[in-house]
Design a protein around this motif. Structure first.
Motif, PDB file in Angstrom:
ATOM      1  N   PRO A  37    -101.776  70.054  16.864  1.00 43.10           N
ATOM      2  CA  PRO A  37    -101.997  68.609  16.677  1.00 43.10           C
ATOM      3  C   PRO A  37    -101.570  67.752  17.848  1.00 43.10           C
ATOM      4  O   PRO A  37    -102.096  66.651  18.027  1.00 43.10           O
ATOM      5  CB  PRO A  37    -101.159  68.287  15.427  1.00 43.10           C
ATOM      6  N   ASP A  38    -100.636  68.234  18.665  1.00 44.51           N
ATOM      7  CA  ASP A  38    -100.179  67.460  19.823  1.00 44.51           C
ATOM      8  C   ASP A  38    -101.006  67.717  21.080  1.00 44.51           C
ATOM      9  O   ASP A  38    -100.742  67.103  22.120  1.00 44.51           O
ATOM     10  CB  ASP A  38     -98.709  67.771  20.119  1.00 44.51           C
ATOM     11  N   ASP A  39    -101.996  68.599  20.992  1.00 49.63           N
ATOM     12  CA  ASP A  39    -102.847  68.865  22.148  1.00 49.63           C
ATOM     13  C   ASP A  39    -103.675  67.630  22.499  1.00 49.63           C
ATOM     14  O   ASP A  39    -103.903  66.746  21.655  1.00 49.63           O
ATOM     15  CB  ASP A  39    -103.780  70.043  21.885  1.00 49.63           C
ATOM     16  N   GLU A  65    -103.796  57.526  12.311  1.00 50.73           N
ATOM     17  CA  GLU A  65    -104.310  58.190  13.510  1.00 50.73           C
ATOM     18  C   GLU A  65    -103.749  59.598  13.643  1.00 50.73           C
ATOM     19  O   GLU A  65    -104.467  60.529  14.020  1.00 50.73           O
ATOM     20  CB  GLU A  65    -103.960  57.359  14.739  1.00 50.73           C
ATOM     21  N   GLN A  66    -102.480  59.772  13.313  1.00 50.45           N
ATOM     22  CA  GLN A  66    -101.890  61.103  13.382  1.00 50.45           C
ATOM     23  C   GLN A  66    -102.518  62.039  12.360  1.00 50.45           C
ATOM     24  O   GLN A  66    -102.715  63.229  12.634  1.00 50.45           O
ATOM     25  CB  GLN A  66    -100.375  61.024  13.167  1.00 50.45           C
ATOM     26  N   GLN A 122    -105.688  64.642  19.881  1.00 49.81           N
ATOM     27  CA  GLN A 122    -105.071  63.329  20.022  1.00 49.81           C
ATOM     28  C   GLN A 122    -106.066  62.309  20.568  1.00 49.81           C
ATOM     29  O   GLN A 122    -106.148  61.173  20.091  1.00 49.81           O
ATOM     30  CB  GLN A 122    -103.849  63.420  20.940  1.00 49.81           C
ATOM     31  N   ALA A 130    -108.806  61.499  17.975  1.00 47.74           N
ATOM     32  CA  ALA A 130    -108.258  60.629  16.930  1.00 47.74           C
ATOM     33  C   ALA A 130    -108.136  59.203  17.424  1.00 47.74           C
ATOM     34  O   ALA A 130    -108.473  58.247  16.709  1.00 47.74           O
ATOM     35  CB  ALA A 130    -106.907  61.155  16.456  1.00 47.74           C
ATOM     36  N   THR A 131    -107.682  59.034  18.647  1.00 48.73           N
ATOM     37  CA  THR A 131    -107.516  57.695  19.213  1.00 48.73           C
ATOM     38  C   THR A 131    -108.863  56.994  19.360  1.00 48.73           C
ATOM     39  O   THR A 131    -109.032  55.832  18.963  1.00 48.73           O
ATOM     40  CB  THR A 131    -106.817  57.771  20.586  1.00 48.73           C
ATOM     41  N   HIS A 187    -100.713  53.998  13.080  1.00 46.80           N
ATOM     42  CA  HIS A 187    -100.266  55.204  13.784  1.00 46.80           C
ATOM     43  C   HIS A 187    -100.259  56.401  12.839  1.00 46.80           C
ATOM     44  O   HIS A 187    -100.685  57.509  13.219  1.00 46.80           O
ATOM     45  CB  HIS A 187     -98.878  54.982  14.363  1.00 46.80           C
ATOM     46  N   ALA A 242    -105.713  63.175  13.866  1.00 43.94           N
ATOM     47  CA  ALA A 242    -105.447  64.164  14.911  1.00 43.94           C
ATOM     48  C   ALA A 242    -105.174  65.534  14.306  1.00 43.94           C
ATOM     49  O   ALA A 242    -105.646  66.561  14.818  1.00 43.94           O
ATOM     50  CB  ALA A 242    -104.270  63.714  15.776  1.00 43.94           C
ATOM     51  N   GLU A 243    -104.430  65.566  13.227  1.00 41.29           N
ATOM     52  CA  GLU A 243    -104.145  66.842  12.561  1.00 41.29           C
ATOM     53  C   GLU A 243    -105.424  67.466  12.014  1.00 41.29           C
ATOM     54  O   GLU A 243    -105.605  68.693  12.081  1.00 41.29           O
ATOM     55  CB  GLU A 243    -103.129  66.623  11.441  1.00 41.29           C
TER      56      GLU A 243
END
Length: 216
Positions: free
Chosen positions: A157-159, A142-143, A163, A166-167, A139, A146-147
């Motif tokens: 980054p939470d868009d 992956e974060q 996300q 990244a997944t 995790h 995403a960043e």
């Protein structure tokens, strides 16, 4: 695309620290596979790695941290800089592949990590209580991806876009690592070939789905 800096060579001290950290992780995993986690102590791990117990605690807080290790290989600062700046090719799928596989394919010294992953998988199958810790490392990786994607696009980054990328990207890399490590194809050429095939399938699957949606 903005010009990127050359990556500074890793110094001797840093290489030694990296080698010690890996030696401790490998010793921990081997001992746990041989004896079981409950029968392995920090002193045992330090002795097997030929370092002091004090040195062990310079790298890990607990034996479980050494058993789980550093998680999946993560891109370094220079690979991130190239990706965020729109490189190395300008094609998102190719760049995502290069970015995510850079910890392995850019440094052949890291290829033994594939064998480490194989051994850790064997350990986790025997010691499932370690699974939450392992998933936490995935995790975190992956974060981080995403960043990096968010920085490339100017997103938060939470868009959804960073996300989702990244997944999907890290799932493709896990597939590559699984296929390489568990089939015995661990050389750099085979890893590259498997990753090329996986990301090509991903690219065509997305394109075909788009065509199917549009229809005649």
């Amino acid at each position: 695309m903005r010009e990127t800096r050359e990556e500074a060579p890793v110094g001797l001290r840093e290489r030694k620290k990296r080698a010690t950290r890996r030696a401790l992780q490998r010793a921990a995993v081997e001992l746990a596979i041989d004896r079981g986690v409950e029968r392995v102590t920090v002193d045992d791990i330090a002795a097997a790695a030929d370092v002091s117990t004090r040195t062990f605690f310079n790298y890990f807080a607990t034996k479980e941290d050494a058993l789980v290790g550093d998680g999946p290989p993560s891109p370094g600062a220079d690979a991130r800089r190239v990706f965020v700046d729109g490189g190395p090719t300008g094609d998102l799928v190719d760049d995502l592949q290069a970015f995510l596989l850079s910890p392995i394919l850019d440094d052949e010294e890291d290829l033994p990590l594939l064998e480490d992953l194989r051994r850790r998988k064997a350990l986790i199958e025997r010691e499932p209580q370690l699974i939450p810790r392992v998933m936490a490392t995935f995790h975190a990786m992956e974060q981080g991806v995403a960043e990096s994607c968010a920085a490339r696009f100017g997103d938060d980054p939470d868009d959804l876009r960073p996300q989702l990328l990244a997944t999907v990207g890290t799932a493709a890399v896990r597939f590559v690592m699984k296929r390489a490590t568990w089939s015995g194809q661990e050389g750099p050429q085979n890893v590259r070939a498997i990753s090329d095939e996986a990301f090509s399938v991903l690219r065509h699957a997305l394109a075909d789905q788009g065509s199917a949606r549009r229809g005649p």
